[in-house]
Design a protein around this motif. Sequence first.
Motif, PDB file in Angstrom:
ATOM      1  N   TRP A   1      -0.332   2.216  -2.775  1.00 12.80           N
ATOM      2  CA  TRP A   1       1.087   2.214  -2.407  1.00 12.80           C
ATOM      3  C   TRP A   1       1.893   2.825  -3.544  1.00 12.80           C
ATOM      4  O   TRP A   1       1.601   2.571  -4.718  1.00 12.80           O
ATOM      5  N   THR A   2       2.898   3.612  -3.204  1.00 11.68           N
ATOM      6  CA  THR A   2       3.808   4.130  -4.216  1.00 11.68           C
ATOM      7  C   THR A   2       5.226   3.697  -3.876  1.00 11.68           C
ATOM      8  O   THR A   2       5.543   3.451  -2.710  1.00 11.68           O
ATOM      9  N   TRP A   3       6.055   3.618  -4.890  1.00 13.75           N
ATOM     10  CA  TRP A   3       7.484   3.398  -4.684  1.00 13.75           C
ATOM     11  C   TRP A   3       8.200   3.848  -5.948  1.00 13.75           C
ATOM     12  O   TRP A   3       7.535   4.174  -6.949  1.00 13.75           O
ATOM     13  N   ALA A   4       9.522   3.922  -5.894  1.00 11.23           N
ATOM     14  CA  ALA A   4      10.291   4.274  -7.074  1.00 11.23           C
ATOM     15  C   ALA A   4      11.565   3.446  -7.083  1.00 11.23           C
ATOM     16  O   ALA A   4      12.170   3.211  -6.038  1.00 11.23           O
ATOM     17  N   ASP A   5      11.907   2.984  -8.258  1.00 13.12           N
ATOM     18  CA  ASP A   5      13.091   2.156  -8.436  1.00 13.12           C
ATOM     19  C   ASP A   5      13.789   2.647  -9.682  1.00 13.12           C
ATOM     20  O   ASP A   5      13.145   2.736 -10.732  1.00 13.12           O
ATOM     21  N   ASP A   6      15.088   2.963  -9.542  1.00 16.70           N
ATOM     22  CA  ASP A   6      15.851   3.175 -10.765  1.00 16.70           C
ATOM     23  C   ASP A   6      15.280   4.283 -11.652  1.00 16.70           C
ATOM     24  O   ASP A   6      15.270   4.158 -12.880  1.00 16.70           O
ATOM     25  N   GLY A   7      14.761   5.328 -11.027  1.00 15.47           N
ATOM     26  CA  GLY A   7      14.245   6.440 -11.813  1.00 15.47           C
ATOM     27  C   GLY A   7      12.840   6.284 -12.343  1.00 15.47           C
ATOM     28  O   GLY A   7      12.311   7.159 -13.009  1.00 15.47           O
ATOM     29  N   LEU A   8      12.214   5.159 -12.051  1.00 14.98           N
ATOM     30  CA  LEU A   8      10.831   4.968 -12.484  1.00 14.98           C
ATOM     31  C   LEU A   8       9.939   4.893 -11.230  1.00 14.98           C
ATOM     32  O   LEU A   8      10.250   4.154 -10.301  1.00 14.98           O
ATOM     33  N   GLY A   9       8.880   5.715 -11.220  1.00 21.80           N
ATOM     34  CA  GLY A   9       7.974   5.726 -10.071  1.00 21.80           C
ATOM     35  C   GLY A   9       6.740   4.895 -10.358  1.00 21.80           C
ATOM     36  O   GLY A   9       6.287   4.828 -11.502  1.00 21.80           O
ATOM     37  N   PHE A  10       6.205   4.282  -9.311  1.00 16.94           N
ATOM     38  CA  PHE A  10       5.067   3.398  -9.468  1.00 16.94           C
ATOM     39  C   PHE A  10       3.983   3.709  -8.441  1.00 16.94           C
ATOM     40  O   PHE A  10       4.290   4.119  -7.321  1.00 16.94           O
ATOM     41  N   GLY A  11       2.745   3.466  -8.812  1.00 15.19           N
ATOM     42  CA  GLY A  11       1.654   3.517  -7.844  1.00 15.19           C
ATOM     43  C   GLY A  11       0.682   2.390  -8.127  1.00 15.19           C
ATOM     44  O   GLY A  11       0.354   2.142  -9.285  1.00 15.19           O
ATOM     45  N   VAL A  12       0.256   1.714  -7.074  1.00 18.02           N
ATOM     46  CA  VAL A  12      -0.798   0.698  -7.209  1.00 18.02           C
ATOM     47  C   VAL A  12      -1.972   1.204  -6.378  1.00 18.02           C
ATOM     48  O   VAL A  12      -1.845   1.371  -5.159  1.00 18.02           O
ATOM     49  N   PHE A  13      -3.077   1.526  -7.048  1.00 12.14           N
ATOM     50  CA  PHE A  13      -4.195   2.173  -6.373  1.00 12.14           C
ATOM     51  C   PHE A  13      -5.502   1.455  -6.629  1.00 12.14           C
ATOM     52  O   PHE A  13      -5.698   0.835  -7.683  1.00 12.14           O
ATOM     53  N   GLY A  14      -6.389   1.533  -5.652  1.00  9.93           N
ATOM     54  CA  GLY A  14      -7.706   0.935  -5.782  1.00  9.93           C
ATOM     55  C   GLY A  14      -8.550   1.315  -4.585  1.00  9.93           C
ATOM     56  O   GLY A  14      -8.225   2.253  -3.857  1.00  9.93           O
ATOM     57  N   GLU A  15      -9.641   0.570  -4.408  1.00  9.75           N
ATOM     58  CA  GLU A  15     -10.521   0.876  -3.277  1.00  9.75           C
ATOM     59  C   GLU A  15     -10.684  -0.349  -2.394  1.00  9.75           C
ATOM     60  O   GLU A  15     -11.752  -0.605  -1.872  1.00  9.75           O
ATOM     61  N   MET A  16      -9.614  -1.126  -2.278  1.00 10.32           N
ATOM     62  CA  MET A  16      -9.680  -2.351  -1.493  1.00 10.32           C
ATOM     63  C   MET A  16      -8.788  -2.219  -0.262  1.00 10.32           C
ATOM     64  O   MET A  16      -8.063  -1.232  -0.141  1.00 10.32           O
ATOM     65  N   PRO A  17      -8.837  -3.218   0.647  1.00  6.74           N
ATOM     66  CA  PRO A  17      -8.036  -3.119   1.870  1.00  6.74           C
ATOM     67  C   PRO A  17      -6.530  -2.986   1.579  1.00  6.74           C
ATOM     68  O   PRO A  17      -6.039  -3.474   0.563  1.00  6.74           O
ATOM     69  N   ALA A  18      -5.857  -2.309   2.517  1.00  6.37           N
ATOM     70  CA  ALA A  18      -4.425  -2.017   2.365  1.00  6.37           C
ATOM     71  C   ALA A  18      -3.600  -3.273   2.119  1.00  6.37           C
ATOM     72  O   ALA A  18      -2.657  -3.248   1.321  1.00  6.37           O
ATOM     73  N   ASP A  19      -3.938  -4.366   2.793  1.00  2.00           N
ATOM     74  CA  ASP A  19      -3.074  -5.547   2.659  1.00  2.00           C
ATOM     75  C   ASP A  19      -3.178  -6.154   1.265  1.00  2.00           C
ATOM     76  O   ASP A  19      -2.189  -6.606   0.710  1.00  2.00           O
ATOM     77  N   ARG A  20      -4.374  -6.108   0.684  1.00  2.00           N
ATOM     78  CA  ARG A  20      -4.495  -6.667  -0.667  1.00  2.00           C
ATOM     79  C   ARG A  20      -3.747  -5.779  -1.669  1.00  2.00           C
ATOM     80  O   ARG A  20      -3.038  -6.267  -2.548  1.00  2.00           O
ATOM     81  N   LEU A  21      -3.873  -4.475  -1.490  1.00  3.95           N
ATOM     82  CA  LEU A  21      -3.137  -3.560  -2.364  1.00  3.95           C
ATOM     83  C   LEU A  21      -1.638  -3.756  -2.184  1.00  3.95           C
ATOM     84  O   LEU A  21      -0.871  -3.709  -3.136  1.00  3.95           O
ATOM     85  N   HIS A  22      -1.249  -4.011  -0.947  1.00  7.53           N
ATOM     86  CA  HIS A  22       0.171  -4.186  -0.667  1.00  7.53           C
ATOM     87  C   HIS A  22       0.728  -5.418  -1.353  1.00  7.53           C
ATOM     88  O   HIS A  22       1.777  -5.381  -1.988  1.00  7.53           O
ATOM     89  N   SER A  23       0.009  -6.537  -1.257  1.00  8.66           N
ATOM     90  CA  SER A  23       0.539  -7.749  -1.878  1.00  8.66           C
ATOM     91  C   SER A  23       0.551  -7.609  -3.401  1.00  8.66           C
ATOM     92  O   SER A  23       1.455  -8.104  -4.072  1.00  8.66           O
TER      93      SER A  23
END
Lengths: 258, 179
Positions: free
Chosen positions: A224-246
Motif C-alpha cells: 500500500w502507498t499513501w502520502a501525507d503532508d509532502g511525505l510519501g509512504f509504502g508498506v510492502f511485503g509478500e503477505m495477504p493484502a489485509d495484513r499489509l493494509h492493517s
Amino acid sequence: MTDAPVTETELQHYVDGRLPRDRETAVTAWLAARPEEAERIGAYRSERDALRAALAPIAGEPLPAELDLNLRRHRRPHWLSARGMTVAASIMLAFVVGGGSGWMLRDRAAPPIVGTAALAREAAASYAVYAGDAARPVEIAATGQLELDRWFSRRLSRPVKAPDLRAAGFDLIGGRLIATNFGPAGLYLYRDASGASVALYLRPMRVQGTDRMTWREEGAVRGWTWADDGLGFGVFGEMPADRLHSTADMARAQFRRA
Amino acid sequence: MIAPVQPNADLIAAVQPLIPALRRYARALLRDRADADDLVQDVLERAMGRWHQRREAAGTRAWLFAILHNLAMDQLRRRARRGAAQPIDAVPESLLAIPPGQETAVHTGDILSLVSRLPDEHRSVLLLIGVEDLSYAEAAAVLDIPLGTVMSRLSRARERLRAMIAEEPHRAPALRIVS
C-alpha cells in the motif's frame, strides 16, 4: 465542542476516520460506554474495510492500452513519429513482460512514472533486494534506532521515527538509506515471529504531496502507498493484502499523530 | 467521422492518475470487466471533449466520477429494461474478475455479492465514500443530491448491509478478518 452531543453524522465520519481529533476522542469515549453502539459502528468499519480490500486489486491492474491517455496522444498519423512508435512499442513490451521485470523498462517507457506510483516501484524493488538479504539487510540495526531515526530525519529534512508495529506482530530489525531519482529515501525493515518481512519505505514527494491509500502490486511484492503532508509512504511485503493494509494503517496513524 | 480529440498535457496529468479508480468504481457498479472498461473509455472521450468546460481543477475527480456515475446508471437502466440482468444472486462472482490467488479472495466474494444486492443509490454511496475516498461533499456533487441526503443514505446503506450480514452468520467471520 467536546461536550456537544454525538450525532449519527459524526458516527459515520468516525467510521471513515474523518473526525477532527477532539471529536474522535469524544466519540471513542461515547462508544466505550455503549457496547451496542460500539458493535454497530465496529460492524460498519468492518464492512467498509472488507469492501475496500475486495476492490483494491482492480486499481492495481495495469492500464489497458485503450484507457491509456498517453497512447491517444500518438494516435493520429502525424503523431506516429519514430519516437511515438518506440514509446508505444515499449509500453506494449512492458505489458507483455509485466510483473517484476516491467519496471526495468521504465526509463524508456513513455509515461513518466511519478508520485506514489514511482514510490511503489522503488519500495517494492528495495524490499526485493534487502528483505531477503540474509547477511546485511539493514545498514543500522534496531539497537541503533535513535541513530537511524536521526539519520533519516536529517536526510529527509523532517522529523522521522520508526513506527512501532508490534501490535501487528512486527519487530523493527533496522533500516537503510536508499538512493532514488527523487533524492534519498528511508527504508525501515520489520520482521514477524515467522520470519516474514515487511518494509516501510518513505521519502519526500515533489508532485503528489497527499495521496490516499492505494493498493500496489509489483510482481510478487505487494503493498500500500499513501502520502501525507509532502511525505510519501509504502508498506510492502509478500503477505495477504489485509495484513499489509492493517500494518499500513498502523504506520499511517503513528505518523499522523507525530 | 469526427477526428478524435487529442488530450493535452494538463488533461493527461490530471486524469491519467484517476483512471484506476474510475475502472474500479465502474466495475463495482456494472460487475463486468469489459462493460466497465468500455464505460471508462466513454468517460475519457467525454472528459476530453468537455475538458475546457469543467469548473475548477480541484473538482476534477468529482467531475469525472459524476460523468461515470451517470453513464453507469443509464447503462444499468438499459439493462433492466432489456431484462438482460440476471437475478442478482445468480451473477457469478467471476464476472467481477478479481484476480485469484489472494487469500482474501474467498471472503471478498462474500462482501461483493452482498453489496451487489443493495439498491444502486446505497451501493454508490458505499463505494464513493468507503472505497474511493471521496469527501462527503464530492459524493454529493457526483450524485447530484444534498449533503444531508448523502449522510442519511450512507447511514442507511451501512445499516442495511449490517442486517444482511447478520442474516448470514456464516459470512461474519470472513468479514472480521479484514477489520
